[in-house]
Structures are given as structure tokens and as C-alpha cells.
Enzyme design. Structure first.
Site, PDB file in Angstrom:
ATOM      1  N   HIS A   1     100.643  80.384  89.491  1.00  0.00           N
ATOM      2  CA  HIS A   1     100.515  79.659  88.438  1.00  0.00           C
ATOM      3  C   HIS A   1     100.145  78.816  88.521  1.00  0.00           C
ATOM      4  CE1 HIS A   1     101.741  83.129  86.459  1.00  0.00           C
ATOM      5  NE2 HIS A   1     103.456  83.633  86.553  1.00  0.00           N
TER       6      HIS A   1
ATOM      7  N   ASP B   1     101.459  91.228  91.151  1.00  0.00           N
ATOM      8  CA  ASP B   1     102.594  90.435  90.652  1.00  0.00           C
ATOM      9  C   ASP B   1     103.046  90.960  89.257  1.00  0.00           C
ATOM     10  OD1 ASP B   1     103.693  88.355  89.002  1.00  0.00           O
ATOM     11  OD2 ASP B   1     104.764  88.120  90.896  1.00  0.00           O
TER      12      ASP B   1
END
Length: 285
Positions: free
Chosen positions: A102, A139
């Protein structure tokens, strides 16, 4: 936070893989390393504790010297794994951390300060002559930072399977291939999808290096997952990805990614399964 230490201990204490892997402490990433994928001004401001309160809220941790060391160590582990992989011509190496997908070039987000995969891929392309990289991000949360950093870079293919209704909601970016799954997706549907996609990715893009973001937060009852894979399903996922990389002869770096089960033991075992699979698979060939 305890899962990192507990996963390492689980592997060190597992007699079935103890002789099949070597666990080493990695050096911390330097400012120059991080600048391969990040804005230098952002890196310097984070090191010195000069990010704004809003920027730190986006990251999700309060700033401290310990956080700086942790973020540098996380990126340094993936860098070390990538260098070892290419120098020693190994099939797999791994970081028992990382997968901080991220983090964008100029900011952190979602408990991710620096993007270890992006930094390491850029290092491999700059220093080792790698021209085609494939990122397989499994993920449960979309790797928005990774896909944003590599947007427009034809050398890097980003393949991302994630929960459609999960984080990130406002900052999602566009991967080369995004596969968004509905809540409660289980083993059968998930594994069928991988069987379809993996051969296509390797055939179409001919990668020379793979990064496998092996988050285990798609597991059922994960606190932030919303999908319904079993531990057995995740083990089959790991086997499918790693077997394909081995079959194609493409060296692969594994990073940890997310996992938030309660109790944490379930997540620790699922993470350890990833590294066990890689350790047990290569000697068998």
C-alpha cells in the site's frame, strides 16, 4: 505485530524444514535503496520524523525511531532476498516480513511505509539487468501502491487478486490485471481462477523474476479478510504458484503480506505454510 517473530520461531522449530532453509538477518534498506522507488523528499522526511499528522494517520502508526528501523528492515529483507536469489541462482528466497504493497512513491498508507517489492524490483532491473518482472499479489487487499508505482512501466506486470468490497476503498489503483472477488469466495472458486490465470501470465509476459506477495488474509475468519479460503486451500494456492514458477524456471522472491486472524496462531501457521512449501518443493525436484 507478534506474527513476524512467531512465524520465524515456528520455522526455526519445525524439524521438517530446519535443514532445508537458512534464516539470516538482513541489513536495513538505505536512503539510496528506497529512492529507487520512492520520492527522496518523502524518504528523508519520514526518516527525520517530519511527516504531517495527516500523513502519519494514513500510514496508521505513530512516528518513532523504532518505526523507522522497522520500515527500513522490512524493505531491507526483500532487497537481501532478491540479491541472494539472483547472485546464487536459487529458485526461491523469501522475506519473513514485507509485502508492504500500500506504500506509494510519495506516501505511505495502510500500515505500509515503503514498498519493498517496488524497491527490490527496481534494484533488480537497475543492477542485475532484469527486463521482465511479474508481481503475483494474492493478499486480500489490492496492492494499490505497487500498481501505481509501476503504472506505465511495461517491464513490470502486476497481477492482483483481492476482495472487491475490501480496503482500499478510495485509493485503489489499476494493476495490469485486477481480479476482484465477492465476499465469501471459497477454495474451489479461488483455485479455479488461479489455474486459469497462471499459465496465461507466464505465456504472455515471459517473466525473468517473480515477486509473490503471499498474504494469508483471504483465510476464513480473518479479522479483515471477508473471503473464505481454508488453510488447506491456501496451501494449495501456495503450491500452485510456486510449482508454476519452478516449472517455468523463473526465480521467485516471496514476501509475507497480511494476515489478521484471532487467535494469531492461525495466521502464523498459514504464513509458515508458505515458507514450508518453498523449502520442501525445491529439493524434491
Amino acid at each position: 505485530m507478534s506474527k513476524y517473530r512467531l512465524t520465524r520461531l515456528a520455522l526455526e522449530q519445525d524439524a521438517s524444514v530446519r535443514d532445508l532453509m537458512e534464516i539470516r538477518e538482513a541489513s536495513q534498506a538505505t536512503e539510496e535503496d528506497l529512492a529507487l522507488a520512492h520520492d527522496s523528499f518523502y524518504v528523508r522526511r519520514f526518516f527525520e520524523g517530519h511527516l504531517s499528522p495527516k500523513e502519519m494517520r494514513s500510514i496508521g502508526f505513530p512516528w518513532s525511531p523504532g518505526l523507522v528501523s522497522r520500515a527500513r528492515a522490512s524493505a531491507g529483507g526483500t532487497l537481501a532476498a532478491t540479491r541472494a536469489l539472483l547472485e546464487w541462482q536459487l529458485p526461491f528466497t523469501a522475506n519473513i516480513a514485507g509485502g508492504t504493497h500500500h506504500a506509494f512513491a510519495d506516501r505511505g498508507e495502510g500500515f505500509c511505509v515503503f514498498n519493498d517489492i517496488a524497491v527490490s524490483a527496481r534494484m533488480a532491473m537497475a543492477e542485475e539487468g532484469i527486463e521482465r518482472v511479474l508481481v503475483i499479489d494474492l493478499d486480500v487487499h489490492q496492492g494499490n501502491g505497487t500498481s501505481a508505482i509501476f503504472a506505465g512501466d511495461e517491464r513490470v506486470t502486476t497481477f492482483d487478486v483481492h476482495g472487491d468490497k475490501n480496503y482500499p476503498w478510495k485509493t485503489r489503483s489499476t494493476s495490469t490485471y485486477d481480479v476482484a472477488l465477492p465476499d465469501a469466495t471459497g477454495d474451489e472458486e479461488y483455485l479455479a481462477l488461479l489455474r486459469e490465470w497462471l499459465p496465461r501470465l507466464f505465456a504472455q509476459h515471459q517473466p525473468q523474476l517473480v515477486f509473490f506477495q503471499a498474504g494469508v488474509d483471504a483465510m476464513e475468519k480473518d479479522s479483515f479478510g471477508r473471503l473464505s479460503l481454508t488453510r488447506k486451500g491456501l496451501m494449495e494456492r501456495n503450491k500452485m504458484v510456486l510449482s508454476k514458477c519452478l516449472e517455468e524456471g523463473v526465480p521467485t522472491v516471496i514476501t509475507m503480506g497480511g494476515g489478521y486472524s484471532r487467535p494469531i496462531d492461525n495466521t502464523v501457521e498459514a504464513h509458515a505454510d508458505v515458507y514450508r512449501a518453498a523449502a520442501q518443493m525445491y529439493p524434491a525436484q
